[in-house]
Design a protein around this motif. Structure first.
Motif, short mmCIF file in Angstrom:
data_model
loop_
_atom_site.label_atom_id
_atom_site.label_comp_id
_atom_site.label_asym_id
_atom_site.label_seq_id
_atom_site.Cartn_x
_atom_site.Cartn_y
_atom_site.Cartn_z
N UNK A 271 35.41 30.59 41.94
CA UNK A 271 34.41 30.48 40.88
C UNK A 271 33.09 31.15 41.28
N UNK A 272 32.78 31.12 42.59
CA UNK A 272 31.53 31.76 43.04
C UNK A 272 31.56 33.27 42.80
N UNK A 273 32.71 33.90 43.02
CA UNK A 273 32.81 35.34 42.80
C UNK A 273 32.73 35.65 41.30
N UNK A 274 33.34 34.80 40.46
CA UNK A 274 33.22 35.00 39.02
C UNK A 274 31.76 34.89 38.58
N UNK A 275 31.03 33.94 39.14
CA UNK A 275 29.61 33.81 38.83
C UNK A 275 28.84 35.04 39.29
N UNK A 276 29.23 35.55 40.45
CA UNK A 276 28.57 36.77 40.96
C UNK A 276 28.82 37.96 40.02
N UNK A 277 30.01 38.05 39.46
CA UNK A 277 30.30 39.14 38.51
C UNK A 277 29.43 39.03 37.26
N UNK A 278 29.27 37.79 36.73
CA UNK A 278 28.43 37.62 35.55
C UNK A 278 26.98 37.97 35.85
N UNK A 279 26.50 37.68 37.07
CA UNK A 279 25.13 38.05 37.45
C UNK A 279 24.99 39.59 37.53
N UNK A 280 26.06 40.26 37.95
CA UNK A 280 26.03 41.73 37.98
C UNK A 280 25.87 42.29 36.55
N UNK A 281 26.57 41.68 35.59
CA UNK A 281 26.41 42.11 34.19
C UNK A 281 24.98 41.84 33.72
#
Length: 890
Positions: free
Chosen positions: A809-819
């Motif tokens: 879930x942390x990596x998914x959150x990191x992807x959304x922050x990249x967007x």
């Protein structure tokens, strides 16, 4: 800040240059069996065939203007200053001869040698091939100043020299001996010519005398005298008629009968300047002459009385052009008015299409009788003219006003002559005041009307077909001062007048009523209307320029930068550029949409007139004290040209005027490299805070991310491919009494076993960078990795972010922050949309069940909505402007 070259315009070639004060040379080509005549034009040598007087070759340009010309069977010799060159094949310089200390003024080919004489009275004999001095003779200028040179026929190794003191000397060049001195006639020798008879020489003197002398016996055979000044050139007919022709400084030619020893006839005004060169074509009744009046003429003697008529000619202006304008819409003809009083048309395609419309005259019939020299009926030079092609087949299509003259003339381009009408106000039809004259002129697009402005402020309208006066603007006059310019719009609705009183006035063309008047900050010196776009260029006496919109009557652009009087202006065909020339010797190009100076180049002499081709390919210019019209090619049509505004401290370097030969094509790729090196411009990552920037990636990288499953389904084969079974070398049989073939054994289908490695899968680079970005908050590296991947790999990377694919879930959150970072910076706008859409499609169930991911998604949603609302308003605004412009054009 100095510039190496003009960025926008490059020199192409010169028009209208045919001859100079240098005498021509006549050559015979044995293989072609044809005669050629070579003339010096500026720094080049032009070669024409005598048969059609068509140009055959133009030599490469020398370093300076040619001052002396000579030729033998193979080479042409041309000198400037203290150097002369040998030109082969009418084009290439193959030898250079240096050694003189003063200007060379005489050249004489002599077998394998060439003789040159300078003004310091030094004679040098050169070996042509080795370029070495064979002999040098120094004469005493006080007793024998060499003024003419000749190699007498059949006199081996001997030359005859004439002097300013009047004496002649015969020298043997091989032995370096003076063989004989002729006492002369006490008058300076100007020219020497070989007669058809051996040992007989014609000697031209400064007094106008011509001496036919036998140099073998030192005996004078006959004498002639002309009353027109020194003899400039002599030539003999060799087609069976004993005739000698002699030229004069006033342009007359005298023909002498050698048998009768008397004057046969006169050819007056053969040239408007001195006859520089004269050559009878051997064995033919043709005489070739040239002069400083920029003309070459071939005369044929086929009529009674022994006089000649012009058979062929090539001529330009004998005095510098004052006004040039393109005629028609094909960009192939340039009308030019010169100080010599003539109106001429020069073709940019070929010289055979050139036309001379003649010289303006009050009464053509009387002018022809009086001749050029004594013509009191001739009109002054044209100062301004306007032309249209709409009805030029039906009536006159050109109207012109003359310097200090009240009457305007019409001209017919099709008939190449002066027109039928002379336009002047009715009150001056009987008496013609000296202090009132026409200053400006324009012709309507339809070719029906001419509008003429006067020095008194009057503006009159005339019908071009009938010459009838059709009205006047204002009660008595349109302006309180002199008219500086008139213009009519493209639909014959408005007439625009500019006066020295500092006013621009707009009138109804037909009703003659005043519509509007605009005060100007300074007195205008001239105006120019671009009819297609409705913009008016105004040049002022304070060297500034303004651009006025004739629909709103407001000044929309102001330019300053010239340091001298503005001579002329021209618009580009699309109306984007205004090009101006000034007495500060610069030509500047102003970009109207941006209001900036985008090009400037400096010349040795100021351009007095400019005109841009209707097709936009060439800019033509005419210059002070120059007979030529120079073409400059528009480099933006065929190479990469930077149109960035020039800096305030820009200092242009001097550009050389183009020669008569078109410049060689340059390597466009190399030229572009130079341009790139010269202008180092890097586009910023973001143009404005309110805009968004796209990634410039191809659409195939992001457009189909949501449709990958459909694409895979369509591309999936209907059945797996089968490997064809090869037949055995021996076909198996079943044992028994009757032989039978054995049936092939069926192979068991092997089913692939997919092993789900789950957490054993290795983490990708993209995954690792997203993990690092949770602490560093730097998302540039993972974004760059994702931009390099194809659509299928992008889907695999995004699937692996979920916990069931080995992610967290942390990596998914990191992807959304990249967007979110991409949306904040407004970079790669379309990629952010595509990546986020695919991410939501793959992981919507997981996101809906995790509060941290839901919170990040809601903030992204708000951010996306605000950005899109702003972009939609910008789109609507642009669409409204486009719709308005379309409706205005319709």
């Amino acid at each position: 800040m100095a510039a190496e070259r003009a960025a926008l315009f490059a020199g192409f070639r010169a028009l209208g240059r045919y001859s100079s004060h240098v005498p021509h040379v006549l050559r015979y080509h044995g293989r072609h069996r044809e005669f050629y005549v070579a003339t010096a034009v500026g720094r080049s040598v032009h070669t024409y065939n005598v048969k059609k007087l068509g140009i055959v070759a133009v030599s490469n340009a020398l370093l300076q203007d040619i001052t002396c010309l000579a030729a033998d069977r193979m080479l042409i010799f041309a000198s400037y200053g203290d150097v002369f060159h040998a030109i082969a094949r009418n084009k290439e310089v193959v030898h250079t001869y240096e050694g003189h200390k003063a200007r060379i003024h005489l050249l004489q080919p002599f077998g394998d040698h060439v003789i040159s004489v300078d003004v310091a009275n030094v004679l040098i004999v050169w070996d042509i091939q080795s370029e070495e001095e064979y002999l040098q003779v120094v004469f005493d200028k006080a007793t024998f100043a060499v003024s003419a040179i000749l190699h007498p026929s059949t006199y081996l190794n001997k030359i005859l020299l004439g002097s300013e003191q009047g004496g002649l000397q015969l020298w043997n060049i091989r032995s370096n001996k003076l063989l004989y001195s002729f006492p002369g006639w006490g008058l300076g020798v100007t020219t020497l010519a070989q007669a058809p008879a051996v040992d007989v020489i014609a000697v031209g003197l400064v007094s106008g005398h011509i001496i036919i002398h036998n140099i073998k016996f030192d005996e004078t055979l006959m004498k002639f005298q002309q009353d027109w000044g020194p003899i400039t050139a002599i030539s003999f007919r060799t087609d069976g008629h004993p005739v000698m022709a002699a030229g004069s400084p006033v342009g007359h030619i005298a023909l002498w009968d050698l048998e009768e020893k008397k004057l046969l006839s006169q050819m007056r005004n053969a040239h408007s300047t001195a006859v520089a060169g004269m050559s009878f074509v051997p064995g033919e009744p043709l005489l070739i002459t040239n002069g400083a009046d920029n003309a070459i003429r071939v005369w044929i003697f086929d009529g009674p009385g022994g006089t000649g008529r012009v058979l062929r000619s090539r001529m330009g202006h004998s005095a510098p052009p004052t006004k040039i304008r393109y005629h028609g819409q094909n960009g192939e003809q340039i009308l030019s008015a010169g100080q010599d009083g003539t109106l001429q048309s020069f073709s940019t395609v070929h010289e055979r299409f050139n036309k001379s419309l003649g010289r303006g005259s009050i009464n053509k019939k009387k002018s022809k009788k009086k001749g050029l020299q004594n013509d009191t009926m001739a009109l002054p030079p044209i100062t301004a003219f306007a032309s249209e092609i709409a009805h030029q087949n039906d009536w006159d299509g050109i109207v012109a006003c003359h310097q200090g003259y009240i009457t305007c003339t019409t001209w017919n381009y099709q008939k190449t002559s002066m027109g039928a009408h002379k336009l002047r106000p009715e009150e001056f039809s009987k008496n013609k005041p000296i202090d009132i004259y026409a200053t400006a002129v324009d012709i309507t697009t339809c070719g029906n009307f001419a509008v003429i402005g006067m020095s008194t402020g009057q503006v009159d309208v005339y019908n071009m077909q009938s010459g009838i006066h059709r009205g006047r603007y204002g009660r008595e006059r349109a302006h309180e001062g002199s008219i500086r310019g008139v213009a009519v719009d493209g639909l014959n609705q408005l007439t625009i007048t500019a006066g020295s009183d500092g006013l621009i006035k707009f009138w109804k063309f037909k009703a003659k009523d005043l519509v509007h008047s605009t005060d100007l900050p300074s007195s205008p010196s001239g105006i120019l209307l671009h009819r297609d776009s409705g913009i008016l260029g105004i040049a002022f006496d304070d060297f500034s320029i303004s651009v006025l919109d004739i629909e709103t009557w407001k000044i929309v652009r102001k330019f300053s930068g010239h340091q001298g009087r503005i001579n002329d202006m021209t618009f580009s065909p699309d109306g984007r550029w205004l090009i101006t020339s000034s007495m500060d010797c610069t030509i500047k190009t102003w970009d109207l949409p941006s209001g900036c100076l985008i090009d400037c180049f400096l010349l040795d002499s100021a351009a007095v007139s400019l005109t841009m081709s209707p097709t936009g390919d060439f800019l033509a210019s005419a210059h002070v004290d120059d007979l030529g019209i120079y073409l400059w090619s528009n480099r933006s049509l065929y190479s990469l040209v930077s149109l960035r505004p020039l800096p305030a401290d820009y200092e242009p370097s001097v550009i050389t005027l183009p020669g008569t030969c078109p410049l060689q094509d340059v390597d466009v790729a190399e030229d572009e490299d130079k341009c790139d090196e010269m202008v180092e411009y890097e586009s910023p990552e973001q143009l404005g805070e309110q805009l968004v920037t796209l990634s410039l990636l191809p659409e195939s990288r992001w457009k189909n991310l949501l449709s990958l499953d459909i694409i895979k389904k369509k591309n999936k084969p209907r059945e797996p491919p089968k490997v064809p079974k090869s037949a055995p070398f021996f076909i198996p049989t079943v044992p028994g009494l009757i032989p039978r073939y054995a049936a092939p054994e069926q192979e068991n289908d092997t089913q692939s076993k997919v092993v789900n490695i789950g957490v054993l899968a290795q983490k990708s680079d993209f995954y690792v960078h997203l993990e690092e970005a949770l602490s560093t908050n730097e998302y540039t590296a993972p974004l760059n990795l994702l931009k390099d991947l194809g659509p299928s790999n992008i889907e695999i990377e995004l699937r692996s972010l979920a916990p069931e694919g080995g992610g967290s879930l942390e990596v998914m959150l990191s992807f959304l922050r990249m967007i979110g970072m991409m949306l904040n910076k407004k970079y790669n706008f379309e990629l952010a949309q595509a990546y986020l859409a695919l991410f939501l499609k793959l992981h919507l169930k997981i996101i809906s069940s995790e509060p941290s991911l839901l919170e990040e998604i809601s903030s992204l949603s708000t951010q996306l909505e605000e950005t899109w609302i702003h972009l939609r308003s910008l789109f609507n605004q642009s669409l409204c402007v486009l719709t308005y412009m379309k409706s205005a054009l319709l």
